[in-house]
Write an enzyme that holds these catalytic residues in place. Structure first.
Site, short mmCIF file in Angstrom:
data_model
loop_
_atom_site.label_atom_id
_atom_site.label_comp_id
_atom_site.label_asym_id
_atom_site.label_seq_id
_atom_site.Cartn_x
_atom_site.Cartn_y
_atom_site.Cartn_z
N LYS A 69 59.42 32.07 76.29
CA LYS A 69 60.12 33.10 75.53
C LYS A 69 61.04 33.97 76.39
CE LYS A 69 57.02 33.69 71.61
NZ LYS A 69 56.20 34.61 70.83
N ALA A 133 54.01 39.41 73.69
CA ALA A 133 53.81 39.86 72.31
C ALA A 133 53.65 41.38 72.28
CB ALA A 133 52.59 39.17 71.71
N1 LIG Z 1 50.79 36.00 64.93
C1 LIG Z 1 51.93 35.69 65.53
O1 LIG Z 1 52.94 35.40 64.87
C2 LIG Z 1 52.02 35.70 67.03
C3 LIG Z 1 53.28 35.86 67.65
C4 LIG Z 1 53.32 35.90 69.06
C5 LIG Z 1 52.15 35.76 69.80
N2 LIG Z 1 50.97 35.59 69.14
C6 LIG Z 1 49.70 35.42 69.91
O2 LIG Z 1 49.57 36.52 70.81
C7 LIG Z 1 48.84 36.11 71.97
C8 LIG Z 1 49.55 36.58 73.23
O3 LIG Z 1 50.83 35.98 73.34
P1 LIG Z 1 51.85 36.47 74.48
O4 LIG Z 1 53.11 35.73 74.25
O5 LIG Z 1 51.87 37.95 74.59
O6 LIG Z 1 51.12 35.91 75.81
P2 LIG Z 1 51.30 36.45 77.31
O7 LIG Z 1 52.66 36.97 77.54
O8 LIG Z 1 50.75 35.38 78.17
O9 LIG Z 1 50.31 37.75 77.39
C9 LIG Z 1 48.92 37.60 77.21
C10 LIG Z 1 48.24 38.97 77.36
O10 LIG Z 1 46.85 38.79 77.07
C11 LIG Z 1 46.08 39.16 78.23
N3 LIG Z 1 44.97 38.20 78.37
C12 LIG Z 1 45.07 36.84 78.45
N4 LIG Z 1 43.84 36.29 78.55
C13 LIG Z 1 42.96 37.34 78.58
C14 LIG Z 1 41.54 37.43 78.70
N5 LIG Z 1 40.78 36.34 78.83
N6 LIG Z 1 40.97 38.66 78.71
C15 LIG Z 1 41.73 39.78 78.58
N7 LIG Z 1 43.08 39.76 78.47
C16 LIG Z 1 43.68 38.56 78.47
C17 LIG Z 1 47.03 39.08 79.40
O11 LIG Z 1 46.53 39.96 80.39
P3 LIG Z 1 47.02 39.91 81.94
O12 LIG Z 1 48.35 40.61 81.96
O13 LIG Z 1 45.95 40.65 82.63
O14 LIG Z 1 47.10 38.46 82.31
C18 LIG Z 1 48.33 39.55 78.76
O15 LIG Z 1 48.36 40.95 78.65
C19 LIG Z 1 48.69 34.57 71.85
O16 LIG Z 1 47.39 34.31 71.37
C20 LIG Z 1 49.73 34.19 70.81
O17 LIG Z 1 49.36 33.03 70.07
C21 LIG Z 1 50.86 35.57 67.79
#
Ligand SMILES: NC(=O)c1ccc[n+]([C@@H]2O[C@H](COP(=O)([O-])OP(=O)(O)OC[C@H]3O[C@@H](n4cnc5c(N)ncnc54)[C@H](OP(=O)(O)O)[C@@H]3O)[C@@H](O)[C@H]2O)c1
Length: 281
Positions: A69, A133
């Protein structure tokens, strides 16, 4: 049927779980559009080559998901103000050969809250996570009036600080929360938003049921499973819940509108999400 065949797709890695092909193909077939939508697994180092190939085949448009992204912006021709604010895009439209980037996660996130008519005045908001996100959530919340403060809780505190800086630039007050204090802060929160992937694999939520107020709103953007542990905890506490599938659907509807400049067929797209069981009560 329109005879101009156009292809759309989603790129990401992993991509097997994506519901997007089913959602958009249902829309195309209900409107009789001569279009198809496919999912491509594109690994981290393959992004540039993949975008070159999508240009070569004159793709109609595409969605972008993790982990591309942010880096996709290096290979597009232009992007709008929302993309600039978030620093990431999830939707690309091919406009006369130019790849134009948009971010429909922002409107997709806020719409379910607006549909509930929520007044954010004086709200203490807690955001779990500080990744891509969470940045889209921050931009969306900056468009609402009256939020008192945003509490940020993330594993990596450098990322928490980056999100806090971003919120400051957007005109929102924020505080970084430690793991010792998250349950207390949660108990003071009017709106709790999970933007971490926790819940996708049935993991326990970061917030206990006893740390959720009865009058709180709890929004989990994880959409698979529909009922995450956080949402179960929220319901147990008597709080209102907002499902991740609502954001998923809204961002897809907004991407459709960008590509086709017309209203999307909501019902067939929704039906694909829930199958014959229908929307959860
Ligand atoms: N509903 C929808 O339409 C929609 C749209 C977009 C995203 N999402 C969902 O949102 C989620 C995040 O997406 P993203 O793009 O933001 O991903 P990202 O940029 O990789 O960010 C992930 C975040 O979650 C934290 N994290 C990951 N694993 C963790 C764990 N085991 N324990 C605690 N914190 C954890 C990370 O912390 P650190 O910084 O410490 O690594 C980071 O802050 C995904 O599940 C995605 O499918 C849903």
């Amino acid at each position: 049927m329109n005879l101009n065949f156009r292809t759309y797709c989603i790129i990401g890695d992993p991509i097997d779980h994506s519901l997007s092909p089913a959602i958009y193909n249902a829309a195309f077939s209900s409107l009789g559009l001569n279009c198809s939508y496919i999912a491509f697994r594109v690994q981290e180092g393959q992004l540039k080559n993949s975008l070159d190939s999508l240009r070569a085949i004159n793709i109609g448009g595409f969605n972008v998901t993790m982990p591309h992204k942010v880096r996709v912006l290096e290979y597009v021709d232009q992007y709008d103000k929302t993309v600039e604010l978030v620093g990431a895009a999830n939707t690309i439209n091919n406009e006369d050969g130019k790849f134009c980037a948009y971010n429909t996660d922002v409107s997709g996130f806020i719409k379910p809250l607006r549909q509930r008519g929520i007044d954010f005045s004086g709200f203490e908001v807690t955001i779990l996570g500080a990744g891509g996100a969470a940045r889209a959530v921050a931009v969306a919340l900056a468009g609402e009036r009256g939020i008192a403060n945003i509490n940020i809780f993330n594993r990596n505190t450098d990322r928490s600080k980056e999100l806090a800086n971003m919120l400051k630039k957007l005109g929102l007050k924020s505080s970084i929360v430690s793991s010792d204090n998250i349950q207390n802060i949660s108990l003071k929160s009017n709106l709790i938003i999970n933007t971490t992937p926790l819940g996708m694999k049935d993991e326990q939520s970061l917030i206990k049921s006893s740390s959720i107020r009865k009058d709180a709103i709890v929004y989990d953007i994880v959409y698979k499973p529909i009922n995450t542990n956080l949402l179960e905890n929220a319901r147990m506490a008597g709080a209102k819940v907002v499902y991740g599938y609502e954001m998923l659907l809204e961002q897809a509807l907004a991407s459709f509108k960008i590509w086709f400049q017309r209203d999307p067929p909501i019902e067939p797209m929704k039906k694909v999400l829930f199958g014959k069981f229908g929307e959860p009560a």
